[in-house]
Motif scaffolding. Structure first.
Motif, mmCIF file in Angstrom:
data_model
loop_
_atom_site.group_PDB
_atom_site.id
_atom_site.type_symbol
_atom_site.label_atom_id
_atom_site.label_comp_id
_atom_site.label_asym_id
_atom_site.label_seq_id
_atom_site.Cartn_x
_atom_site.Cartn_y
_atom_site.Cartn_z
ATOM 1 N N TRP A 103 44.802 46.366 52.330
ATOM 2 C CA TRP A 103 44.498 45.237 51.434
ATOM 3 C C TRP A 103 43.162 45.442 50.727
ATOM 4 N N LYS A 104 42.182 45.950 51.466
ATOM 5 C CA LYS A 104 40.854 46.147 50.884
ATOM 6 C C LYS A 104 40.901 47.205 49.788
ATOM 7 N N GLU A 105 41.712 48.246 49.997
ATOM 8 C CA GLU A 105 41.872 49.292 48.990
ATOM 9 C C GLU A 105 42.550 48.721 47.736
ATOM 10 N N GLU A 106 43.535 47.838 47.931
ATOM 11 C CA GLU A 106 44.189 47.159 46.785
ATOM 12 C C GLU A 106 43.142 46.430 45.953
ATOM 13 N N CYS A 107 42.268 45.699 46.657
ATOM 14 C CA CYS A 107 41.220 44.930 45.975
ATOM 15 C C CYS A 107 40.226 45.873 45.284
ATOM 16 N N HIS A 108 39.910 46.982 45.945
ATOM 17 C CA HIS A 108 38.979 47.962 45.372
ATOM 18 C C HIS A 108 39.539 48.547 44.066
ATOM 19 N N GLN A 109 40.853 48.781 44.036
ATOM 20 C CA GLN A 109 41.489 49.315 42.824
ATOM 21 C C GLN A 109 41.395 48.303 41.680
ATOM 22 N N LEU A 110 41.467 47.021 42.016
ATOM 23 C CA LEU A 110 41.388 45.967 40.995
ATOM 24 C C LEU A 110 39.949 45.724 40.547
ATOM 25 N N PHE A 111 39.026 45.846 41.512
ATOM 26 C CA PHE A 111 37.607 45.608 41.203
ATOM 27 C C PHE A 111 36.769 46.508 42.110
ATOM 28 N N PRO A 112 36.259 47.610 41.569
ATOM 29 C CA PRO A 112 35.661 48.674 42.390
ATOM 30 C C PRO A 112 34.459 48.281 43.247
ATOM 31 N N ALA A 162 32.185 51.248 36.889
ATOM 32 C CA ALA A 162 33.622 50.945 36.877
ATOM 33 C C ALA A 162 33.845 49.445 36.791
ATOM 34 N N ALA A 163 33.011 48.684 37.512
ATOM 35 C CA ALA A 163 33.162 47.223 37.490
ATOM 36 C C ALA A 163 32.827 46.663 36.115
ATOM 37 N N ASN A 164 31.884 47.320 35.440
ATOM 38 C CA ASN A 164 31.488 46.838 34.118
ATOM 39 C C ASN A 164 32.475 47.234 33.025
ATOM 40 N N ASN A 165 33.338 48.218 33.322
ATOM 41 C CA ASN A 165 34.272 48.707 32.312
ATOM 42 C C ASN A 165 35.690 48.192 32.532
ATOM 43 N N GLN A 176 42.943 35.066 38.226
ATOM 44 C CA GLN A 176 42.541 33.987 39.128
ATOM 45 C C GLN A 176 41.639 34.513 40.240
ATOM 46 N N TRP A 177 42.024 35.661 40.789
ATOM 47 C CA TRP A 177 41.244 36.261 41.869
ATOM 48 C C TRP A 177 39.874 36.724 41.366
ATOM 49 N N LEU A 178 39.862 37.402 40.206
ATOM 50 C CA LEU A 178 38.593 37.892 39.656
ATOM 51 C C LEU A 178 37.637 36.742 39.331
ATOM 52 N N LEU A 179 38.205 35.610 38.937
ATOM 53 C CA LEU A 179 37.378 34.439 38.611
ATOM 54 C C LEU A 179 36.635 33.896 39.833
ATOM 55 N N THR A 180 37.180 34.145 41.031
ATOM 56 C CA THR A 180 36.538 33.595 42.240
ATOM 57 C C THR A 180 35.427 34.494 42.793
ATOM 58 N N TRP A 208 31.098 39.148 51.834
ATOM 59 C CA TRP A 208 31.737 39.063 50.516
ATOM 60 C C TRP A 208 33.072 39.798 50.500
ATOM 61 N N ASP A 209 33.099 40.993 51.077
ATOM 62 C CA ASP A 209 34.335 41.787 51.109
ATOM 63 C C ASP A 209 35.459 41.047 51.831
ATOM 64 N N ILE A 210 35.146 40.499 53.010
ATOM 65 C CA ILE A 210 36.179 39.800 53.797
ATOM 66 C C ILE A 210 36.742 38.614 53.019
ATOM 67 N N LEU A 211 35.859 37.845 52.410
ATOM 68 C CA LEU A 211 36.315 36.651 51.670
ATOM 69 C C LEU A 211 37.073 37.035 50.402
ATOM 70 N N ALA A 212 36.659 38.134 49.758
ATOM 71 C CA ALA A 212 37.370 38.608 48.564
ATOM 72 C C ALA A 212 38.784 39.061 48.939
ATOM 73 N N VAL A 213 38.910 39.780 50.065
ATOM 74 C CA VAL A 213 40.231 40.241 50.522
ATOM 75 C C VAL A 213 41.096 39.046 50.917
ATOM 76 N N TYR A 214 40.482 38.078 51.621
ATOM 77 C CA TYR A 214 41.257 36.897 52.027
ATOM 78 C C TYR A 214 41.772 36.137 50.800
ATOM 79 N N ALA A 215 40.904 35.969 49.806
ATOM 80 C CA ALA A 215 41.309 35.256 48.583
ATOM 81 C C ALA A 215 42.463 35.972 47.892
ATOM 82 N N TRP A 216 42.512 37.301 48.029
ATOM 83 C CA TRP A 216 43.580 38.080 47.403
ATOM 84 C C TRP A 216 44.899 37.905 48.157
#
Length: 442
Positions: A103-112, A162-165, A176-180, A208-216
């Motif tokens: 799951w964390k890797e999925e999130c990393h691919q969406l937002f590095p 990568a996050a800026n691009n 929705q996820w990126l907005l949070t 931050w990582d745990i909460l970002a993954v949970y929100a996803w």
């Protein structure tokens, strides 16, 4: 007779020296009362089966020693079945760690920045999916406030670039996820800031990582303010990030309804309504007074229910309150209910609750099973009775001095650092018994 005065537990959760206005901790480690590492390990058979019943009563008597809190909480929250072996639990742990990594890797691919040791406190995307350029630097506006860039390593710009691009995002779920993400970041830097533990950048990033993954993964609920307060202790008590995530995920199984919001209602409104019903039964005079002041919706108790008294107690005492509460509420079928809900409901229907060992239940859960309330409808969580017990304790003051809702809030705010966790739990248990009796009467 000599009584052990106990040893303060604050040394396990060091406070920053400049923070002098934190509530005083009442919890003390007491020999013979607090669940020690020795007693805890002795409760397991050589294969790994746990006698949870014996453990629950000791937790209620004196809490859990800080050195073993994390592993005890994993059982109290239903991460593991006490009727499992060491080997079975090890397999589950490894499987869950792999799942979290996926799951964390999925999130990393969406937002590095996820998993990079950095996090954001400024918006990264607009509501229509347009990326906001360079959300991490914003030197003029944000670094002055100590926000926006939280790098763990100064020489690793790749993830930041990568996050800026980001390209324009069209998937509404991803938007929705990126907005949070920045909101999580803003809350992370405010969470338990009195603790030395959060002076380390890596610990803030982990939260931050745990909460970002949970929100996803929980797209229905996502992220809500207050989740930081609930997740923070897990990171402090459990070294492995994935283990901390699963402990938080199990806690959210109980509380996610509080964070589920619609256009017309807030999730916690159901619990506030339950609190109103309980107060009406056990202290009708106070309930009538609160209604007269315009507080019949009990919104003044919102924070207590949302973050389980984290703000009313010192960090150490709030952990003590939580573990007492979970020990009292403990249901031996908890693991089964979470892992295999179908099997758990079939077991409950087939047995009508009779095969559940009462001895393996927490005291609060025992009362519910005995009263038959569990079969009728979803029982009220103990947190509702904890708030009711605080209101009952302040009843005379509220009736005499509260002339408006501001007074109610002020009187309840004055309880910060002045509530005894053990007394609050005892009071909640008494009110629960009283409520069950009165509610039964026609």
């Amino acid at each position: 007779m000599w009584r052990d005065p106990g040893v303060p537990a604050d040394s396990f959760y060091e406070i920053r020296p400049e923070c002098t206005d934190v509530p005083v901790t009442r919890f003390k480690i007491k020999a013979g009362k607090t669940l020690s590492a020795r007693k805890w390990h002795a409760a397991f058979t050589p294969e790994g089966y746990l006698d949870i019943g014996k453990t629950l009563s000791r937790i209620y008597r004196g809490g859990v020693h800080p050195s073993i809190k994390g592993e005890v909480w994993e059982f109290l929250l239903g991460c593991y079945d006490p009727k499992s072996t060491f080997e079975e639990r090890d397999q589950i742990r490894q499987r869950r760690r792999m799942q979290y990594a996926t799951w964390k890797e999925e999130c990393h691919q969406l937002f590095p920045l996820v998993g990079s040791g950095r996090f954001v406190t400024a918006p990264v995307i607009t509501e229509d999916g347009q990326p906001i350029q360079d959300p991490l630097v914003l030197k003029e506006t944000s670094q002055a406030k100590g926000l926006a860039v939280h790098p763990q390593y100064n020489n690793s710009p790749s993830s930041m670039d990568a996050a800026n691009n980001l390209a324009k995002v069209t998937d509404k779920t991803v938007v929705q996820w990126l907005l949070t993400l920045h909101q999580i970041g803003l809350d992370v830097v405010r969470t338990d800031r009195t603790l030395v533990f959060y002076e380390k950048q890596e610990n803030l990033s982990k939260l931050w990582d745990i909460l970002a993954v949970y929100a996803w993964i929980d797209k229905d609920v996502g992220y809500g303010q207050g989740m930081c307060d609930l997740c923070s202790p897990m990171i402090i008590l459990l070294d492995d990030e994935a283990d901390a995530f699963w402990c938080f995920e199990r806690l959210m199984r109980r509380l996610r309804g509080n964070f589920r919001c619609t256009e017309s209602s807030v999730g916690v409104a159901a619990q506030l309504s339950n609190l109103a019903s309980v107060t009406q039964v056990i202290d009708p005079k106070l309930h009538k007074h609160l209604e007269h002041l315009g507080g019949g919706d009990y919104l003044f108790a919102f924070r207590m229910l949302m973050v389980l008294f984290r703000r009313e107690f010192s960090f150490c005492d709030s952990l003590y309150l939580w573990e007492m509460m979970w020990a009292l509420e403990y249901d031996p079928d908890l693991f089964l209910m979470y892992e295999m809900p179908q099997s758990a409901s079939e077991k409950a229907e087939g047995s009508k609750g009779k095969t559940k060992s009462i001895r393996q239940c927490g005291k609060y859960e025992r009362e519910i099973v005995k009263s038959g309330a569990k079969n009728a409808e979803a029982p009220l969580p103990m947190s509702v009775f904890l708030v009711a017990s605080v209101l009952k304790d302040k009843s005379a003051k509220l009736l005499q001095e509260a002339r408006g809702l501001d007074d109610v809030v002020k009187i309840l705010n004055d309880t910060t650092g002045n509530i005894d966790a053990k007394k609050a739990c005892c009071g909640a248990m008494k009110l629960h018994k009283k409520y069950l009796k009165k509610a039964k009467k026609p």
